[in-house]
Enzyme design. Structure first.
Site, PDB file in Angstrom:
ATOM      1  N   GLU A 152      96.160   6.585  73.480  1.00 59.11           N
ATOM      2  CA  GLU A 152      95.875   5.478  72.508  1.00 59.11           C
ATOM      3  C   GLU A 152      95.696   5.853  71.011  1.00 59.11           C
ATOM      4  O   GLU A 152      96.137   5.179  69.932  1.00 59.11           O
ATOM      5  CB  GLU A 152      95.099   4.424  73.176  1.00 59.11           C
ATOM      6  CG  GLU A 152      95.130   3.501  72.437  1.00 59.11           C
ATOM      7  CD  GLU A 152      93.805   2.282  72.790  1.00 59.11           C
ATOM      8  OE1 GLU A 152      93.421   2.459  74.228  1.00 59.11           O
ATOM      9  OE2 GLU A 152      93.706   1.220  72.097  1.00 59.11           O
TER      10      GLU A 152
ATOM     11  N   GLU B 169      86.807  -8.693  75.629  1.00 59.40           N
ATOM     12  CA  GLU B 169      88.133  -8.701  74.993  1.00 59.40           C
ATOM     13  C   GLU B 169      88.920 -10.055  75.327  1.00 59.40           C
ATOM     14  O   GLU B 169      90.153 -10.041  75.678  1.00 59.40           O
ATOM     15  CB  GLU B 169      88.998  -7.561  75.049  1.00 59.40           C
ATOM     16  CG  GLU B 169      88.465  -6.568  74.467  1.00 59.40           C
ATOM     17  CD  GLU B 169      89.180  -5.123  74.140  1.00 59.40           C
ATOM     18  OE1 GLU B 169      90.249  -5.109  75.335  1.00 59.40           O
ATOM     19  OE2 GLU B 169      89.010  -4.629  73.506  1.00 59.40           O
TER      20      GLU B 169
ATOM     21  N   ASP C 169      85.314   3.506  72.295  1.00 61.65           N
ATOM     22  CA  ASP C 169      86.788   3.452  72.978  1.00 61.65           C
ATOM     23  C   ASP C 169      87.489   4.591  72.990  1.00 61.65           C
ATOM     24  O   ASP C 169      88.534   4.710  72.045  1.00 61.65           O
ATOM     25  CB  ASP C 169      87.364   2.248  72.384  1.00 61.65           C
ATOM     26  CG  ASP C 169      88.560   1.444  73.184  1.00 61.65           C
ATOM     27  OD1 ASP C 169      88.620   1.975  74.072  1.00 61.65           O
ATOM     28  OD2 ASP C 169      89.323   0.578  72.735  1.00 61.65           O
TER      29      ASP C 169
HETATM   30  C1  BDP Z   1      91.227  -0.671  74.456  1.00 65.36           C
HETATM   31  C2  BDP Z   1      92.787  -0.884  74.403  1.00 65.36           C
HETATM   32  C3  BDP Z   1      92.911  -2.327  75.095  1.00 65.36           C
HETATM   33  C4  BDP Z   1      92.443  -2.113  76.344  1.00 65.36           C
HETATM   34  C5  BDP Z   1      90.824  -2.040  76.338  1.00 65.36           C
HETATM   35  C6  BDP Z   1      90.353  -1.809  77.696  1.00 65.36           C
HETATM   36  O1  BDP Z   1      93.048  -0.849  72.937  1.00 65.36           O
HETATM   37  O2  BDP Z   1      94.467  -2.397  75.176  1.00 65.36           O
HETATM   38  O3  BDP Z   1      92.781  -3.455  76.948  1.00 65.36           O
HETATM   39  O4  BDP Z   1      90.579  -1.044  75.664  1.00 65.36           O
HETATM   40  O5  BDP Z   1      89.928  -0.655  78.144  1.00 65.36           O
HETATM   41  O6  BDP Z   1      91.041   0.744  74.205  1.00 65.36           O
HETATM   42  O7  BDP Z   1      90.102  -2.889  78.484  1.00 65.36           O
END
Ligand code: BDP
Length: 722
Positions: free
Chosen positions: A415, A313, A387
């Site tokens: 989340e 990401e 996720d």
């Molecule tokens: C996702 C989230 C994000 C996190 C990412 C992570 O949306 O904010 O940074 O995972 O785990 O669930 O690195």
């Protein structure tokens, strides 16, 4: 004036104190460590007989913390001060210590019993010492004594018999760690309980007393590590000024057995080190990390190590220099090893460039690296491959990297489960993953055995939970969200505990030991996560929530800059059916599981229905076990989610007058929000999916309140936690 008002208030104050009238509203601050006087007269009498003094012979900060907690807890529960002494002077003493620092404990010759309990385990024993009846808390280390002290308090808090104690306990997992996704500006990524607890601006000079309560709460459930900063890391925390602040927190936490860890931004050598590269194979970069780590240890001598999100990401990582995850992790591991530190290297990766199922990417990148990591590296794997969804099958990496210790990453903060206003008791989610059988070494190769090291014989083991804690007075936003922090810690210590047992403990400690309270609280909570699954993502649906903030339904999300952040990528609804084909005819993600599991998930008939649409694209008129066609079943699942929340509301209402009015009203209001949001999810999803199924809602499903266009136009601003 002043005198008059004093005269007026003094008798009133005395009266309030005498009647035990709570001077402070019940705001949830005390968590499960309330220590109010035991109400049941019989138990109180017994406990008072068994516990008259606390004998502590050692002199260390951890022992002092244990003593403080015993004195605070026992004093509160028994309603009378329990003195701390160094000598055993009367019947009914709690004698706590290690054979090395307490002659009294040494005289009991517990060597054999203690030998298998390691650094953190303990014994609780009712026995006789110097002719007196005593309760013994014995351990190999002071930290073990501290954990034993909390166990004894828990026995009283939950009103267990302590007359004939003979029990031992030691953690199944070595590193039990909270991951705070806290930023240095005090915002919390995916945090819904206010701002970060860490007041960086005032640190190191002002140490908020709340830090101690945070550490106590963690110690009480066996959590022994905390990563202070967000995985989307800021290199600034590795600079001298911030390390002083980190050291101040570490000093507060140390007596409570809690170690501090930091997230390490991979590009830190460039950003704060003035180097031109962060290439892990460049000697200058290696030297920079070696020096930086030594500097950290000068500030925090027992620093735990680094948690790293790399090449995921948009975060920088070794792949920016053509190197592997192992190259990156090993470089940091080498810097940490001389100090005893560890690296927790996250496997949460998925590549923008790879036009393949996101489900497969972590496995594809990490499995080939098995056996190439240093001994002080754990690969930290999320519970599922996508996720933190309300329900996911276990991650296929578990069991697939036998030569690498794999650390579990759960998400405690909600989340994807309605943020802090929806109740979802998460122990059943954690257990579902831990109890899943990977078949890595035949039947019985559960995820829990991978994580606790027993399956592949690893000593280095760990479990992480992404924290749901903020600076709200009640810590977790939802008053009942505290149970998720609690159950994460309890399961990290002992994953064999049942969700119901943990909930029972927590309820007794947090509310009351009275059946008319325990029953309804447990009824409301135990299946609350299943209700969330049903009104959000039943039958294996996933990732169909609001864009970016992840709040509320948005199955219509499409055409964004990356497909695997859209909803249509995941549900794939069309006129024939719905669901992601991950079998051999589709992405074949099922092949990443061991054969019996791959066969089960890959077969339309054998796939558990809870994962059906995760692995299969299923026709709308496909008949399920209930005899209903898929469309009808889906619609009824959404409805049943709403119904469950309404039932939770009814049950909660029976607690009026049985518990304190503050927490009663708070939860009641949140359940009303949850009911509204459950309807929102049901109506929005069913109206949208109906545009494909073109079938009527079955009998028993309520008519949506608004049109699909109405729901699609909702555009919430300033949703917390982004
Ligand atoms: C996702 C989230 C994000 C996190 C990412 C992570 O949306 O904010 O940074 O995972 O785990 O669930 O690195």
């Amino acid at each position: 004036m002043i005198k008059l008002s004093r005269l007026f208030f003094a008798p009133l104050l005395l009266l309030l104190l005498a009647t035990g009238f709570p001077c402070r509203a019940e705001d949830g601050y005390r968590l499960w460590l309330r220590y109010d006087q035991i109400q049941d007269a019989g138990s109180l009498k017994n406990y008072r007989q068994s516990i008259k003094e606390i004998v502590l012979q050692a002199n260390s900060p951890v022992t002092e913390a244990a003593g403080q907690e015993l004195s605070r807890g026992l004093g509160g529960l028994l309603g009378t001060a329990v003195p701390i002494t160094q000598k055993l002077s009367q019947q009914g003493a709690v004698v706590a210590g290690t054979p090395a620092n307490s002659p009294l404990i040494a005289s009991l010759k517990l060597g054999d019993k203690l030998s298998s309990l390691g650094d953190e385990g303990y014994l609780l024993l009712s026995t006789r010492l110097q002719g007196k009846n005593v309760t013994v808390i014995a351990a190999n280390t002071d930290t073990g004594v501290l954990y034993g002290a909390f166990h004894l308090l828990r026995l009283l808090q939950t009103q267990q018999d302590i007359k004939n104690l003979s029990l031992s306990s030691s953690p199944k997992v070595q590193h039990r760690i909270l991951n705070h996704w806290d930023n240095l500006d005090r915002t919390v990524e995916r945090g819904y309980a206010g701002f970060s607890l860490w007041d960086w601006h005032k640190l190191p000079d002002y140490k908020d007393p709340r830090y101690v309560d945070y550490a106590r709460a963690n110690a009480s459930i066996g959590i022994n590590g905390t990563v202070l900063t967000n995985v989307n890391a800021n290199a600034l925390v590795l600079t001298e000024d911030y390390l002083k602040k980190v050291a101040a927190l570490a000093d507060v936490f140390r007596p409570w057995g809690l170690k501090v860890y930091l997230t390490a931004r991979f590009s830190a050598p460039v950003e704060i080190g003035g180097l031109e590269t962060a290439d892990p194979l460049d000697p200058k970069v290696q030297a920079w990390w070696t020096d930086k780590v030594s500097e950290i240890y000068r500030h925090v001598p027992d620093f735990g190590g680094f948690l790293v999100k790399a090449n995921s990401e948009g975060q920088p990582g070794p792949q920016n220099y053509g190197r592997t995850h192992a190259d990156g992790a090993n470089m940091m591991a080498d810097a940490l090893a001389p100090h005893g530190g560890i690296v927790m290297w996250r496997a949460f990766v998925y590549d923008n460039e790879v036009p393949d199922d996101r489900h497969k990417q972590a496995y594809n990148e990490f499995k080939p690296l098995d056996g190439t990591f240093r001994k002080n590296v754990m690969v930290q794997v999320k519970n599922g491959a996508i996720d933190f969804q309300p329900r996911e099958p276990f991650h296929p990496l578990f069991g697939a990297m036998p030569q690498t210790p794999l650390m579990m990453e759960f998400q405690i903060t909600q989340e994807y489960l309605g943020l802090a206003t929806n109740l979802a008791y998460l122990a059943p989610l954690f257990k579902e993953t831990l109890d899943s059988d990977t078949y890595a070494k035949g039947e019985g190769s559960t995820v829990a055995k991978v994580v606790d090291g027993s399956l592949h014989n690893h000593q280095l083991t760990g479990m992480a939970g992404v924290s749901n804690i903020g600076n709200d007075r009640n810590w977790t936003g939802h008053p009942l969200g505290q149970a998720n922090w609690y159950s994460f810690g309890r399961l990290a210590w002992d994953h064999s505990l049942s969700s119901a047992k943990i909930l029972d403990e927590w309820t007794r400690m947090t509310f009351s030991n009275q059946q008319q309270v325990i029953g309804p609280v447990k009824e409301v909570m135990l299946d609350s996560r299943e209700a969330v699954v049903n009104y959000m993502t039943p039958l294996g649906l996933h990732h169909i929530m609001g864009w970016s903030h992840h709040w509320g339904p948005a199955p219509w999300i499409k055409d964004k800059h990356r497909a695997d952040w859209t909803s249509v990528y995941y549900h794939r609804a069309d006129e024939q059916g719905i669901g992601f084909d991950r079998t051999a005819t589709g992405s074949n993600a099922v092949a990443q599981y061991f054969p019996p599991v791959a066969e089960k998930f890959g077969s339309l008939e054998k796939c558990p229905e809870k994962f059906l649409l995760w692995f299969h694209h299923v026709p709308w008129n496909y008949r399920l076990q209930s005899g209903r066609i898929l469309w009808d079943e889906l619609a009824l699942k959404y409805q049943s989610g709403v119904d469950s929340v309404r039932q939770m509301q009814k049950t909660w209402n029976t607690l009026e007058g049985e518990i304190d009015p503050e927490r009663f009203a708070h939860v009641k209001a949140f359940l009303a929000i949850q009911e509204k949001e459950a309807r929102w999810w049901r109506d929005a999803c069913l109206l949208y999916f109906q545009t494909f199924s073109k079938r009527p809602l079955p009998e028993g499903v309520e008519k949506p309140e608004h049109t699909l266009e109405f729901y699609m136009k909702q555009d919430a601003k300033f949703v917390p936690g982004i």
